[in-house]
Scaffold this active site. Structure first.
Site, PDB file in Angstrom:
ATOM      1  N   LYS A 114       0.842  -1.198   0.000  1.00  0.00           N
ATOM      2  CA  LYS A 114       0.000   0.000   0.000  1.00  0.00           C
ATOM      3  C   LYS A 114       0.871   1.240   0.000  1.00  0.00           C
ATOM      4  O   LYS A 114       1.880   1.305   0.724  1.00  0.00           O
ATOM      5  CB  LYS A 114      -0.905  -0.037   1.235  1.00  0.00           C
ATOM      6  CG  LYS A 114      -1.904   1.104   1.344  1.00  0.00           C
ATOM      7  CD  LYS A 114      -2.778   0.897   2.584  1.00  0.00           C
ATOM      8  CE  LYS A 114      -3.837   1.958   2.742  1.00  0.00           C
ATOM      9  NZ  LYS A 114      -4.716   1.681   3.914  1.00  0.00           N
ATOM     10  N   SER A 166      -9.820  -0.429   7.024  1.00  0.00           N
ATOM     11  CA  SER A 166      -9.245  -0.353   5.679  1.00  0.00           C
ATOM     12  C   SER A 166      -8.631  -1.625   5.151  1.00  0.00           C
ATOM     13  O   SER A 166      -8.287  -1.707   3.977  1.00  0.00           O
ATOM     14  CB  SER A 166      -8.220   0.786   5.614  1.00  0.00           C
ATOM     15  OG  SER A 166      -8.869   2.039   5.663  1.00  0.00           O
ATOM     16  N   SER A 197      -9.245   1.590   2.634  1.00  0.00           N
ATOM     17  CA  SER A 197      -8.344   2.312   1.758  1.00  0.00           C
ATOM     18  C   SER A 197      -7.202   1.450   1.219  1.00  0.00           C
ATOM     19  O   SER A 197      -6.397   1.910   0.415  1.00  0.00           O
ATOM     20  CB  SER A 197      -7.754   3.511   2.505  1.00  0.00           C
ATOM     21  OG  SER A 197      -6.997   3.057   3.636  1.00  0.00           O
TER      22      SER A 197
END
Length: 402
Positions: free
Chosen positions: A38, A139, A115
């Site tokens: 990420k 997330s 996310s």
């Protein structure tokens, strides 16, 4: 562990890929595994972008990788690439106004959840075996649920956040997304081997006021899952404690949301004010609201959280809380802002329990609602991460046969 190589770089999923991008630094439990990182983690030799082009353009190359990534490299994994994130990781939808919406291979035409949207999509599509992400308010858990993946939010503080861009440090955690339980167990063991484990109690507990946030189809699927667990011999008890009343959960969510926003503005407000127009409308609106929270309001919310945390701990003790991972299946990419925000609110009311208490939470695939995957979330006592994942393997087998 076979993977499909992406034929072309999809900028909705990846910011950069390599063959590999970083090689393992030693052999270990994760030999042969590849990681989608990420874009909030430092990756040696690359700048960190946080899903925001203007932020990326002003960032310098990282001299070293984040501590949590270095652990994976030392266990034999390689880095496949840096994957996209919702801007500043302040969303659970999976949309990014600058780079687009990553695909959801489990539900074509639906959002992927965020996310940790890029790592989740990369893992679901077979481009990597491990998604390295963060979970502040859901997330990791939400994209896992929307795409039929395994996902673990670790105990707050159990995994170092050194080299990770903060959102709300009181709740930020590192975790992983995988396609199977065995890989999740391996990465958990490689990362938490030095942590003294705690074993959860045998009892599973549910809280009707949490399930009430779900859509009817999710609630029905979850009720069937609880019946299956009970039939298979699990001890399942319904909590009637005041800490899990509808009013208490609403108050918990309100306090959590306020503290999260105050910390997010403290982390990024100065940069945002210096770069007007750099964010998508949804994230910009969220930060605009965060900027209005006074120190007094944040202090009141922190005190409320402290009280709620103590009440929840007393109610749960060493039991494992079971709830739907998300309030709905993955919404359509065509869903308007109001629908997405309503789903966000309902879901965060559920995910805030683990976030506020700092407990580990594993999202287990196996259910479907309306033909789309939905996860079952197991929230264990603090420091029970490894045991929780190992037990989830057995729970998963029961869910599969429901």
């Amino acid at each position: 562990m076979a993977e499909r190589m992406p034929r072309a770089l999809d900028p909705r999923i990846w910011r950069v890929v390599g063959e590999p991008l970083l090689r393992p630094t030693a052999a270990g439990l994760l030999d042969g595994h590849t990681v989608a990182v990420k874009d909030v983690f430092a990756v040696e030799g690359f700048a960190l972008g946080a899903g925001v082009p203007a932020y990326l353009s002003g960032a310098e190359r990282a001299p070293r990788s984040a501590a949590s990534l270095s652990v994976l490299l030392a266990a034999g994994a390689s880095v496949r690439g840096i994957a996209q994130t919702d801007q500043f990781a302040y969303s659970i939808a999976g949309r990014n106004a600058a780079y687009g919406t990553p695909p959801n291979p489990a539900v074509p035409g639906a959002i992927p959840g965020g996310s940790s949207s890029g790592p989740a999509a990369a893992v679901a599509m077979g481009h990597a075996t491990i998604g390295l992400g963060t979970d502040t308010a859901g997330s990791i858990r939400i994209p896992a649920s929307y795409q039929g993946l395994w996902g673990l939010r670790t105990t707050h503080g159990a995994v170092s956040v050194d080299g990770v861009l903060p959102l709300a440090p009181s709740f930020d955690t590192v975790g992983w997304l995988t396609r199977d339980a065995e890989t999740l167990a391996a990465v958990t063991r490689a990362s938490l081997g030095a942590v003294e484990p705690r074993t959860p109690g045998a009892q599973l507990v549910t809280a009707p006021a949490l399930t009430d946030s779900s859509t009817p189809e999710v609630a029905r699927a979850f009720a069937a899952a609880i019946d299956a667990l009970a039939t298979a011999g699990s001890e399942v008890r319904t909590l009637d404690d005041a800490a899990f009343s509808a009013d208490a959960l609403d108050a918990l969510y309100a306090a959590f949301r306020t503290v999260q926003a105050a910390e997010a503005w403290a982390q990024h407000g100065a940069w945002i004010e210096a770069h007007p127009g750099a964010l998508g409308d949804d994230i910009a609106a969220r930060f605009a609201w965060a900027s209005t929270i006074t120190a007094g309001a944040a202090s009141v919310a922190r005190a409320a959280l402290d009280g709620a945390r103590a009440a929840l701990a007393a109610a749960l003790r060493d039991a494992v809380l079971v709830l739907p991972t998300a309030s709905s299946v993955a919404p359509s990419t065509d869903a308007d802002g109001a629908e997405i925000e309503a789903i966000r609110t309902a879901t965060l009311r559920m995910t805030a329990v683990a976030g506020a208490t700092g407990r580990p939470a594993v999202s287990v695939p196996g259910l479907t609602a309306g033909g789309a995957p939905i996860g079952v979330c197991f929230v264990g006592p603090r420091a029970s991460d490894m045991a929780l994942v190992e037990r989830a393997l057995g729970w998963s087998e029961i869910l599969k046969h429901d």
